[in-house]
Scaffold this motif. Structure first.
Motif, PDB file in Angstrom:
ATOM      1  N   HIS A 127       0.834  -1.199   0.000  1.00 42.89           N
ATOM      2  CA  HIS A 127       0.000   0.000   0.000  1.00 42.89           C
ATOM      3  C   HIS A 127       0.868   1.248   0.000  1.00 42.89           C
ATOM      4  N   ASP A 128       1.924   1.245   0.820  1.00 41.16           N
ATOM      5  CA  ASP A 128       2.827   2.392   0.853  1.00 41.16           C
ATOM      6  C   ASP A 128       3.509   2.590  -0.499  1.00 41.16           C
ATOM      7  N   VAL A 129       3.905   1.471  -1.125  1.00 43.57           N
ATOM      8  CA  VAL A 129       4.534   1.570  -2.446  1.00 43.57           C
ATOM      9  C   VAL A 129       3.568   2.173  -3.462  1.00 43.57           C
ATOM     10  N   LEU A 130       2.318   1.688  -3.444  1.00 46.28           N
ATOM     11  CA  LEU A 130       1.331   2.214  -4.382  1.00 46.28           C
ATOM     12  C   LEU A 130       1.044   3.687  -4.132  1.00 46.28           C
ATOM     13  N   GLU A 131       0.985   4.069  -2.860  1.00 49.33           N
ATOM     14  CA  GLU A 131       0.785   5.485  -2.570  1.00 49.33           C
ATOM     15  C   GLU A 131       1.939   6.323  -3.110  1.00 49.33           C
ATOM     16  N   GLY A 132       3.165   5.771  -3.001  1.00 49.90           N
ATOM     17  CA  GLY A 132       4.313   6.467  -3.573  1.00 49.90           C
ATOM     18  C   GLY A 132       4.182   6.607  -5.075  1.00 49.90           C
ATOM     19  N   PHE A 133       3.731   5.518  -5.732  1.00 48.72           N
ATOM     20  CA  PHE A 133       3.509   5.587  -7.178  1.00 48.72           C
ATOM     21  C   PHE A 133       2.459   6.636  -7.522  1.00 48.72           C
ATOM     22  N   GLU A 134       1.386   6.689  -6.717  1.00 47.92           N
ATOM     23  CA  GLU A 134       0.322   7.648  -6.985  1.00 47.92           C
ATOM     24  C   GLU A 134       0.830   9.080  -6.818  1.00 47.92           C
ATOM     25  N   ARG A 135       1.659   9.298  -5.778  1.00 49.14           N
ATOM     26  CA  ARG A 135       2.233  10.644  -5.606  1.00 49.14           C
ATOM     27  C   ARG A 135       3.128  11.005  -6.785  1.00 49.14           C
ATOM     28  N   ASP A 136       3.937  10.016  -7.208  1.00 54.60           N
ATOM     29  CA  ASP A 136       4.806  10.265  -8.361  1.00 54.60           C
ATOM     30  C   ASP A 136       3.981  10.553  -9.605  1.00 54.60           C
ATOM     31  N   LEU A 137       2.890   9.796  -9.774  1.00 55.45           N
ATOM     32  CA  LEU A 137       2.025  10.002 -10.935  1.00 55.45           C
ATOM     33  C   LEU A 137       1.387  11.382 -10.891  1.00 55.45           C
ATOM     34  N   ASP A 138       0.938  11.795  -9.704  1.00 52.94           N
ATOM     35  CA  ASP A 138       0.364  13.139  -9.576  1.00 52.94           C
ATOM     36  C   ASP A 138       1.403  14.199  -9.921  1.00 52.94           C
ATOM     37  N   ASN A 139       2.632  13.991  -9.422  1.00 49.47           N
ATOM     38  CA  ASN A 139       3.692  14.954  -9.728  1.00 49.47           C
ATOM     39  C   ASN A 139       3.989  14.993 -11.224  1.00 49.47           C
ATOM     40  N   MET A 140       3.998  13.800 -11.860  1.00 41.97           N
ATOM     41  CA  MET A 140       4.256  13.748 -13.293  1.00 41.97           C
ATOM     42  C   MET A 140       3.134  14.426 -14.074  1.00 41.97           C
ATOM     43  N   GLN A 141       1.876  14.251 -13.618  1.00 39.89           N
ATOM     44  CA  GLN A 141       0.766  14.896 -14.302  1.00 39.89           C
ATOM     45  C   GLN A 141       0.848  16.414 -14.171  1.00 39.89           C
ATOM     46  N   ARG A 142       1.229  16.887 -12.983  1.00 36.07           N
ATOM     47  CA  ARG A 142       1.395  18.336 -12.810  1.00 36.07           C
ATOM     48  C   ARG A 142       2.541  18.841 -13.681  1.00 36.07           C
ATOM     49  N   LEU A 143       3.636  18.058 -13.709  1.00 36.71           N
ATOM     50  CA  LEU A 143       4.758  18.446 -14.551  1.00 36.71           C
ATOM     51  C   LEU A 143       4.366  18.456 -16.023  1.00 36.71           C
ATOM     52  N   PHE A 144       3.568  17.447 -16.431  1.00 30.30           N
ATOM     53  CA  PHE A 144       3.113  17.389 -17.824  1.00 30.30           C
ATOM     54  C   PHE A 144       2.272  18.613 -18.166  1.00 30.30           C
ATOM     55  N   LYS A 145       1.410  19.025 -17.239  1.00 31.88           N
ATOM     56  CA  LYS A 145       0.597  20.218 -17.493  1.00 31.88           C
ATOM     57  C   LYS A 145       1.475  21.452 -17.645  1.00 31.88           C
ATOM     58  N   GLN A 146       2.497  21.549 -16.773  1.00 30.41           N
ATOM     59  CA  GLN A 146       3.404  22.683 -16.881  1.00 30.41           C
ATOM     60  C   GLN A 146       4.168  22.653 -18.206  1.00 30.41           C
ATOM     61  N   LEU A 147       4.653  21.443 -18.574  1.00 22.89           N
ATOM     62  CA  LEU A 147       5.374  21.322 -19.835  1.00 22.89           C
ATOM     63  C   LEU A 147       4.469  21.625 -21.016  1.00 22.89           C
ATOM     64  N   ASN A 148       3.244  21.138 -20.947  1.00 29.43           N
ATOM     65  CA  ASN A 148       2.294  21.393 -22.032  1.00 29.43           C
ATOM     66  C   ASN A 148       2.038  22.888 -22.183  1.00 29.43           C
ATOM     67  N   THR A 149       1.944  23.584 -21.030  1.00 25.99           N
ATOM     68  CA  THR A 149       1.776  25.040 -21.080  1.00 25.99           C
ATOM     69  C   THR A 149       2.987  25.699 -21.711  1.00 25.99           C
ATOM     70  N   GLN A 150       4.187  25.226 -21.320  1.00 30.13           N
ATOM     71  CA  GLN A 150       5.410  25.787 -21.883  1.00 30.13           C
ATOM     72  C   GLN A 150       5.521  25.504 -23.377  1.00 30.13           C
ATOM     73  N   PHE A 151       5.182  24.258 -23.782  1.00 32.11           N
ATOM     74  CA  PHE A 151       5.236  23.908 -25.203  1.00 32.11           C
ATOM     75  C   PHE A 151       4.264  24.760 -26.012  1.00 32.11           C
ATOM     76  N   THR A 152       3.080  24.990 -25.447  1.00 34.52           N
ATOM     77  CA  THR A 152       2.100  25.834 -26.125  1.00 34.52           C
ATOM     78  C   THR A 152       2.640  27.250 -26.289  1.00 34.52           C
ATOM     79  N   HIS A 153       3.293  27.738 -25.230  1.00 33.28           N
ATOM     80  CA  HIS A 153       3.879  29.083 -25.288  1.00 33.28           C
ATOM     81  C   HIS A 153       4.989  29.137 -26.337  1.00 33.28           C
TER      82      HIS A 153
END
Length: 401
Positions: A127-153
């Motif tokens: 469960h702890d491992v999966l929660e870590g994966f979920e946090r990493d996934l959330d961070n990657m999704q936020r990073l992807f949104k930021q990158l997508n904004t930068q790419f659009t710019h």
């Protein structure tokens, strides 16, 4: 695992204590678990939906009625949706076997309390491992949104840069004193490392050129803007002016580029032409650029040779001018080396760099505007036309009959 190193965990017990191994609740509480219990599935479902918990222990119904079965399934779905761990005391059914990717473990009802604790420990580690994966996934999704904004710019900025660069190209000069021009200008991406210009020098002279900065990205396009302002066709005094020979124009451009102290990886090629529209005498000079081509009135093509090294590398370079006497119906073609690379290699040909000459030979009899349109059409038919290797620029001068 001792109590001192086991973090405080919230455990939800659903069902009667009689359905659990003897003293299970007391044993787990002594190990540091914070226990919340419910005898009924209905109340347990409410707790699972509202209360915070890390894991659940739930006995499977021994005699499944429709209501009990439905509540039991809702409990398991709640556990799955929340990504929690659970131990089900009961045998696995065919329906339960489909939960292989969840943290739901099935144990025999006769299992010992020690084994339950051991299974909980293993499940909670996952469960702890999966929660870590979920946090990493959330961070990657936020990073992807930021990158997508930068790419659009960046995309918007590049499109604007392309429009600005295109605005520097000559406008409205398609004919002058008995000659006419046709051009093809195709950047490999948003911006181009090529630049061309057609400018009237005086009543009897017109100058035109193509310059190619190495590469075809933003750095090359910025260099073309410098070239546009650095090419000088004449020097104006108070009441008179002096028209520069093509050799002088390229020498001045070379000196200005050398003064910028560009990195060794940055250089420029160019072909510069000056036409006297009264005498039809054409003077030209080149700097490491493809040779200009002369097209006679019957469509035959020949190269106009002249020496000249690259621009921007060495001071004091010489770019000797040559001249050719044009006649009505003849054409001059200058182009960037992207034209040579624009055609895909054919199996029956050893070198694709010669194929563009065959294309030009086939259409050389056409008037300048039609010739440019047909050349563009054949470029569009090439397999790599959507992802060109280099910028493509071609300029045609035609002397009217």
């Amino acid at each position: 695992m001792s109590t001192s190193i086991e973090r405080s965990l919230q455990l939800l017990l659903v069902g009667d204590d009689a359905q659990l191994p003897p003293s299970t609740r007391e044993y787990l509480a002594a190990q540091g678990y914070q226990i919340n219990a419910s005898r009924e599935y209905q109340n347990g479902l409410a707790l699972a939906e509202t209360a915070a918990f890390d894991a659940m222990i739930i006995p499977a119904p021994t005699h499944r009625s429709d209501s009990e079965d439905e509540l039991f399934e809702k409990l398991l779905r709640t556990v799955e949706v929340q990504g929690k761990a659970a131990i089900v005391l009961g045998k696995t059914t065919d329906r339960d076997s489909g939960r292989g990717h969840s943290l739901i473990d099935y144990a025999d009802p006769t299992v010992s309390k020690e084994e339950i604790r051991g299974r909980l420990s293993v499940l909670l580690k996952y469960h702890d491992v999966l929660e870590g994966f979920e946090r990493d996934l959330d961070n990657m999704q936020r990073l992807f949104k930021q990158l997508n904004t930068q790419f659009t710019h960046v995309d918007q900025e590049m499109r604007l840069a392309g429009r600005l660069q295109n605005a520097f190209l000559p406008r409205g000069i398609t004919s002058f004193n008995g000659v006419r021009f046709a051009t093809i200008y195709r950047p490999a991406s948003f911006v181009s490392g090529d630049i061309y210009d057609i400018c009237r020098v005086d009543e009897d002279h017109i100058a035109f050129y193509i310059a190619d900065a190495v590469g075809h990205g933003m750095a090359a396009s910025l260099l073309t803007m410098f070239i546009k302002n650095a090419v000088v066709s004449k020097k104006v005094y108070e009441k008179q002016y002096e028209i520069f020979d093509p050799n002088e124009t390229l020498q001045l451009l070379n000196q200005k580029l050398c003064d910028q102290e560009l990195p060794n990886s940055q250089f420029v090629t160019a072909c510069y032409c000056l036409l006297n529209t009264k005498t039809l005498n054409l003077r030209f000079a080149r700097a490491g650029h493809p040779y200009p081509m002369l097209v006679t009135s019957d469509g035959s093509i020949s190269e106009l040779k002249s020496p000249g090294g690259l621009l921007g590398l060495f001071e004091g370079e010489d770019f000797p001018s040559e001249s050719v006497q044009l006649k009505p119906g003849q054409k001059i073609i200058i182009y960037s080396d992207g034209v040579e690379l624009a055609f895909e290699k054919k199996e029956e040909r050893e070198d694709e760099l010669t194929y563009y000459r065959e294309v030009l030979d086939d259409i050389s009899y056409l008037p300048a505007e039609q010739m440019a349109r047909e050349f563009s059409r054949q470029l569009d038919n090439e397999a790599g036309s959507l992802t060109p290797q280099d910028d493509v620029t071609l300029l045609i001068l035609e002397v009217n009959d």
